[in-house]
Design a protein around this motif. Sequence first.
Motif: not given
Length: 253
Positions: A48-62, A235-248
């Motif tokens: 599981a990745e901690i990624k605040r932003a990316s060049p392709s998607k911009g801000a994810l969860n800065v 990365g992206e899916a977890f950083m945008r998820a409302d619930s990390v546990a639910d996505l897992f």
Amino acid sequence: METILDKIIAQKKLEVAELQRSGFRYEEVRPHVSLVENLKKPGVTVIAEIKRASPSKGALNVEVDVKEQAKQYELSGAGAISVLTDTNFFKGSFQDLKDARSVVSVPLLCKDFMIDEVQIQKANEAGADIILLIVAALPVERLQELYRYATELGLEVIVEVHDEEELEAALAIGPAIIGVNNRNLKTFEVNLETTERLAKRVVSSGALLISESGIFTKEDVVRVQRVGAQGILVGEAFMRADSVADLFGALRI
């Protein structure tokens, strides 16, 4: 035409020069924990990745709380945590890696664009157990030198590839782990067919296979596991998820 990867590597050269000028020195203060051992377990290991932003998607969860996110990942069953430490393009830092290390015991991957030994030293000091070496970013001889250096420090290495030519360069090293990135780092387009196309060659080599990028659903997980992936990097899916546990739970197969 200059690609995003070209721009990133140019910036990394500046960062390396600054680290070298600063006289950075590190001390090894802890044992490492193994991603390889987790990948060998039954099922698909989630990195599981901690990624605040990316060049392709911009801000994810800065403004993410790195410590809280890392704890949620570990509690939800992550086999490892990846931390983006690039600042200019991904808004991360080595402090993010240190913060994650301070609260979790699972293996940590320093996700960055490594081109020099001093970056590996910095990652090691900040708490990494694993580093990433991207074949597309390195001449073959340099790739081999950095791989040897990292493993001599006791770090595990994910050697990342995007196509057949890069895969052959990776296999020449004999790595324990190969990551197939479904995102083309020159165009940033994503396609899971990349893992499907390269998987047979990876698996037949004896390397452990991780599928990286573009994984959002259980169907995606099934698709890459079917061809031999023992791990997925999400990365992206977890950083945008409302619930990390639910996505897992949704990704678990």
